[in-house]
Design an enzyme around this catalytic site. Sequence first.
Site, PDB file in Angstrom:
ATOM      1  N   CYS A  77       2.839  64.398  75.928  1.00  0.00           N
ATOM      2  CA  CYS A  77       3.252  64.312  74.514  1.00  0.00           C
ATOM      3  C   CYS A  77       2.128  64.819  73.603  1.00  0.00           C
ATOM      4  O   CYS A  77       1.103  64.159  73.441  1.00  0.00           O
ATOM      5  CB  CYS A  77       3.619  62.865  74.186  1.00  0.00           C
ATOM      6  N   CYS A  80       1.240  62.619  70.623  1.00  0.00           N
ATOM      7  CA  CYS A  80       0.496  61.437  71.078  1.00  0.00           C
ATOM      8  C   CYS A  80      -1.002  61.731  71.102  1.00  0.00           C
ATOM      9  O   CYS A  80      -1.824  60.858  70.797  1.00  0.00           O
ATOM     10  CB  CYS A  80       0.949  61.018  72.473  1.00  0.00           C
TER      11      CYS A  80
END
Length: 323
Positions: A77, A80
Site C-alpha cells: 500500500c 500507507c
Amino acid sequence: MQPRNMSMSGVVDLAAVKAAGEAKQKAERARADAARTGGAPAPGRLIFNVDEAGFQQDVLQRSTEVPVVIDFWAEWCEPCKQLGPVLERLATEYAGQFVLAKIDVDANQMLFQQFGVQGIPAVFAVIAGQPVPLFQGAAPEAQIRQVLDQLIQAAEQQFGIVGTPVESGAQEEGAEEAAPAAPESPQDLALAAAHQALDAGDLGGAVRAYQNVLADDPANGEAKLGLAQAQLLERVQGVDATQVRKAAAESPADVKAQIAAADLDLVGGHVEDAFGRLVDAVRRTAGEDRDAARVHLLSLFEVIGGEDPRVVAARGALARVLF
C-alpha cells in the site's frame, strides 16, 4: 487470544468494564508517575506491531491506561508508506499521550474484518476497550493532529484516561531517581488478589474476594465495581444465549427472561439495550416483578459506573417510569 465481541457499536469486555470504574484512579496514578519520573518515554514502547494473538493484551488492556491508535497498513500500500512515518513521528512527539499499534492487514485478516475496515490505510483508536474510527487514507498532518487532540481530550474527559510515559530501560542522564513506591496495605493486597482472580476467570473466587474486601471496607467503590463485574460474568457463564434471547422475545412481561437477556446485552456491549430492556420491564410490570427489574437495573449501573453518561440517561428514564 482473539479480541472478544469486537464491533463498531462498542464492546463491553473485561478490560472495558474494569476501565469504567478504575480509569479515574489510573489517571491520577499516571499523573503522579509522570510528574515523579519526568523523563520522556522510550520510542520503542510508543510504537509497536500487533497481531491477533497479542491484541487482547497489547491493545484492549493497554487502552485502559492510554489511548491506543491503530494503523492498519500493508507492504504493497503506497499511501500507507506516506501515512505510517507521519503517525510514528507524531507518536514520538506526543510523548506518551497516545501509543501507536501497527497492524499488517495481510497477516491479520481477522482483525481487519472485525474492525470493518473498508480500505487502507485506515486509522482507528481504542479507548477503555472501545473501538473508535478516526479516518481513512493518507490525511494531511494538520488534520491528523486535530483528530489526535480530540481523541486525547475525549479519553481524559469521558474516561479519565491520560497518557503517561511508558517504562524505559533507564532514565535520562541527570534525572532524579524515582521515589520508592509506598508499601501496599493489606486492603490493597486483598483488592489486588480479587482483581487477579477476576482476570484469571476464577469468578467464584473473585466474588468471595471482593465480598471479603467489602466486609472490612463497605464503602470501597473499586471493590463494589469488581463484585458487580464478577457476579455479572458468573451469571452469563455457560448460558444458552439463543434460548435466553428467544425466551425474552416471546415473553416481554417475563421479568426473569428480561433480566437474563439484559445481562447478555451488557456483556455483549449493548449497554443502552440492556438498560432500555429493564426500564421497559419496570414500566410494564408491578409489585415484586417491578421491584426485581428495578433492583437488577441498579446492579447493572454498578458494572458500568455511575458517572457514565449512559447510566445517567438510564437513571432519568427509570425515574420517569417510576414517578
